[in-house]
Design a protein around this motif. Sequence first.
Motif, PDB file in Angstrom:
ATOM      1  N   GLN A   1      -3.034  -0.465   5.810  1.00 35.32           N
ATOM      2  CA  GLN A   1      -4.358  -0.017   6.116  1.00 35.32           C
ATOM      3  C   GLN A   1      -4.541  -0.145   7.974  1.00 35.32           C
ATOM      4  OE1 GLN A   1      -7.448  -1.816   5.506  1.00 35.32           O
ATOM      5  NE2 GLN A   1      -7.440  -4.262   5.981  1.00 35.32           N
TER       6      GLN A   1
ATOM      7  N   GLU B   1      -1.881   3.516  -3.049  1.00 36.23           N
ATOM      8  CA  GLU B   1      -2.999   3.998  -2.308  1.00 36.23           C
ATOM      9  C   GLU B   1      -3.241   4.970  -2.332  1.00 36.23           C
ATOM     10  OE1 GLU B   1      -4.316   2.331   2.135  1.00 36.23           O
ATOM     11  OE2 GLU B   1      -3.840   1.946   0.186  1.00 36.23           O
TER      12      GLU B   1
ATOM     13  N   GLU C   1      -3.367   4.275  -7.444  1.00 36.70           N
ATOM     14  CA  GLU C   1      -4.132   3.309  -6.711  1.00 36.70           C
ATOM     15  C   GLU C   1      -2.759   2.124  -7.025  1.00 36.70           C
ATOM     16  OE1 GLU C   1      -7.832   1.073  -5.566  1.00 36.70           O
ATOM     17  OE2 GLU C   1      -8.035   3.830  -4.901  1.00 36.70           O
TER      18      GLU C   1
ATOM     19  N   ALA D   1       0.922  -1.126  -0.089  1.00 37.75           N
ATOM     20  CA  ALA D   1      -0.530  -0.052  -0.036  1.00 37.75           C
ATOM     21  C   ALA D   1       0.829   1.245  -0.513  1.00 37.75           C
ATOM     22  CB  ALA D   1      -0.988  -0.069   1.260  1.00 37.75           C
TER      23      ALA D   1
ATOM     24  N   ARG E   1      -8.255   2.201  -0.471  1.00 35.74           N
ATOM     25  CA  ARG E   1      -8.285   2.557  -2.101  1.00 35.74           C
ATOM     26  C   ARG E   1     -10.074   2.162  -3.168  1.00 35.74           C
ATOM     27  NH1 ARG E   1      -6.013  -3.065  -1.689  1.00 35.74           N
ATOM     28  NH2 ARG E   1      -5.730  -2.563   0.360  1.00 35.74           N
TER      29      ARG E   1
END
Length: 623
Positions: A431, A499, A526, A273, A512
Motif C-alpha cells: 500500500q 491486490e 485478491e 500485494a 483489499r
Amino acid sequence: MRNRLRWLDIITAPIARNPEFLVFMFALGITAALLSVDYAHKAKPYEYAWEELFFCLYAVCAVLAVLPRRLRAVARGLVYAVAYPVTIVDMYCFVKFDATLNPSILMLVNETDPREAGEFFSAYLSPDVLMTNVGWVLLIPILHILWSIHRKLRKPSRLIGLERKAADGIKRVRPLWNVLVAVCVLVSGIHCFPNLRNLQSLMSQKTVGGIEHRLTEKDCGKQYLPLYRFAFSAYANYLASKQIDIIKDVAKTVTVDSCDYTSPNIVLIIGEAYCKRHSGLYGYHLPTTPRQVAMAKRGELVAYSDVVTPWNLTSYVFKHIMSTYTVGDKGEWCDYPLFGEVFRKAGYHVTFLTNEFLPKAKQAVYDFSGGFFLNDPEMSAAQFDARNDRVHIFDEGLLDDYKAVQERRAHDGDTLQKGNLTIFHLIGQHQNYRVRCPKSKKHFTLEDYSDREDLRPKWKKNVRDYDNATLYNDSIVREIVRLFENTNSVVIYMPDHGEEVHSRELPHFSGRMHSTTITERLAREEFEIPFWIWASKSYRKSHPELWKAIRASADRPYMTDALPHLLMYLAGIKCKYYRDDLNLLSPEYNASRPRILKHQTDYDVIMKRKQHPQPGDNPSIRQ
C-alpha cells in the motif's frame, strides 16, 4: 418536587465522592485523545471521545464510591500509578516514533536488556521533549501533585468561606444537578456503547490472527485512549506468547531422516500485494514485467497459470507458507514445524532477508502478527542462520544485505554447507504505491491510461503508481536472479496475496476489501497471484527431469499453503512432514484438493471451475 428528586443523589454520589479523580483523569484522557491524532495526514479525533471518556470514568467512580474510604484512596492511587506513566509513554512514542503504543513496541520492550534500555534513554530522552506534546501531558500530573499539596496544607479562612458558599450554592441547585448528571450518563452511554461492544469483541479474540482479522472490519473499535492501546498491546503479546510456546515445543521435536541436497541453491522470493492482472507476464497491456517476459522467452522461467493464496492478509499467508501445516489439517499452523527448522536440521544454510518483518516501533498489528514467530530470538535462531537487521525504503537494499551476508560467511569460513536456502521478502507493491518506486525509475505517466475514461484523475494516478511499482519490482527480481545465474540454482517467485487496483468493475477500489463474503471479484483480484520458477543454465542441465516436471506442472491448480512440500522436494529432504500429494511437481500431486480461501470458501466452486484452468487464464508467455 425537590424531595422527590432526592433519590437522584445516588446518581451523583460517584462524582461527589471522587471529584478530584474525575477531573484529572478526564483532563489526562481527553488531552491524550486530542494530541495523539495524526492531523498531518488528515486524521480526526474519535467522534465520541468526550462522551465515552466521561461514561467510563463515571463507571470507575461508581465502583470506587462503594469502597471504604481508605481502600478507595488506595484504588485511586493505583489508577494514577498506571494511567499517568502509560499516557506519558504513549505520547512520547507518538512524538518520537510517530506511533502510539502498539504490540510491537511492547514486544521490543520485553526483548530489551538493561544495557540497551540505558542506551535508549540516553539517546532519546532530552529536555527538548518537554517542548512537545509530551510537555502538555506532563503538565497534568504536575498540577495534580500541586493540588494535592495545597489540600494538605492549612487553608486560609477566606478559602474556607468560599468553599462553604460554593457548597451552599450546590445544595440549592442539587435537583437540577442530579438531573443533568443522569442525562449526561444516559446520553454518553448510548453514544459509546457500540464502540465499547466492539472493543470487547476485539479483546475476546483467542488468537493474534483473530485480532488481526477483527481489525480488518470497520466496526473493530476505536482505541482512542493510551490505556486502551496498552491493554490491547499487552493482550496481543500474551496471545502471541501462547503460540510461541507451542512453536518452541514443536521445534524441539523436528527430525529429518535424510537429505540428498538435490538443489544446492534454492531461492524463494516473496513479493507483496501483487495484482496478477497488472503483470505483463500474464497478458497485461503495459510492459510492467519486461525482464520476466525476456527470461520466459529464453526458456529460463516457467509461469504458472492457476495459483491462489489461502489468505489476503500478509501475516496469515506467512503463517501458512512458513509452516508445514496446510489448510484442512488438524490443529493450527503453530502445531506443525516451520520449514526453516526442517531445512536447518537437514544441513541447509538458511538466510532470511526481509524488508517488512523486522521488529520496529512504527509497526502495524498486521506486521506484528506476521512477524512475531520470525522475530522471537529463539525461534529466529531455530529457523535462520543469517538475517538482515534493518529495513529499506526500496527493495534494492536487500541486494546489499545479501552481499553483506555472503561476505560475512566468507570471512567466517562458513561456506561448507552442501545446500543454501535464501529467502527474500520484498515490500513490493505494498500500500501507498507512490513510494514503492524511486523517482528516477518511474516510467509510466497518466497518458498511458487515456483509455481509462472510467477512472477519475486520482484513480488514474493510483494505477500509474502501482504499475511503476510493478515495473520496479520486475527490476528487483531480475537482479536477484542475476545473483544466482552462474550457480546451480532454482528460484521461486510468489507474492503473499493479490491486490485490487481499480479494475473495470464497479465500484472502483484500490487495496483489499476484507469482505466477509468472498465474491468472484474478490477471489480473482485478491487471491489469484503470479507464480513462477526460474532455473539457471547449470541447474537445467544437471536436473533435466526436474526441469521437465516444472514445465509440465505449469497449468496445475495450486494453493501456496503447500509451498513447504515443494521446497522440501527440491532439496531432497526426506522426513515425516513431507507429503507427495502436496508437492506441485510430483506425479502423485492431488490436483483436485479443495482450495479453501480464508478457511471458508472453495475457490474453484466460486470461480465455477473444476480441475482445469479456463481459456484466457494462461500466461502470455509460456515456454
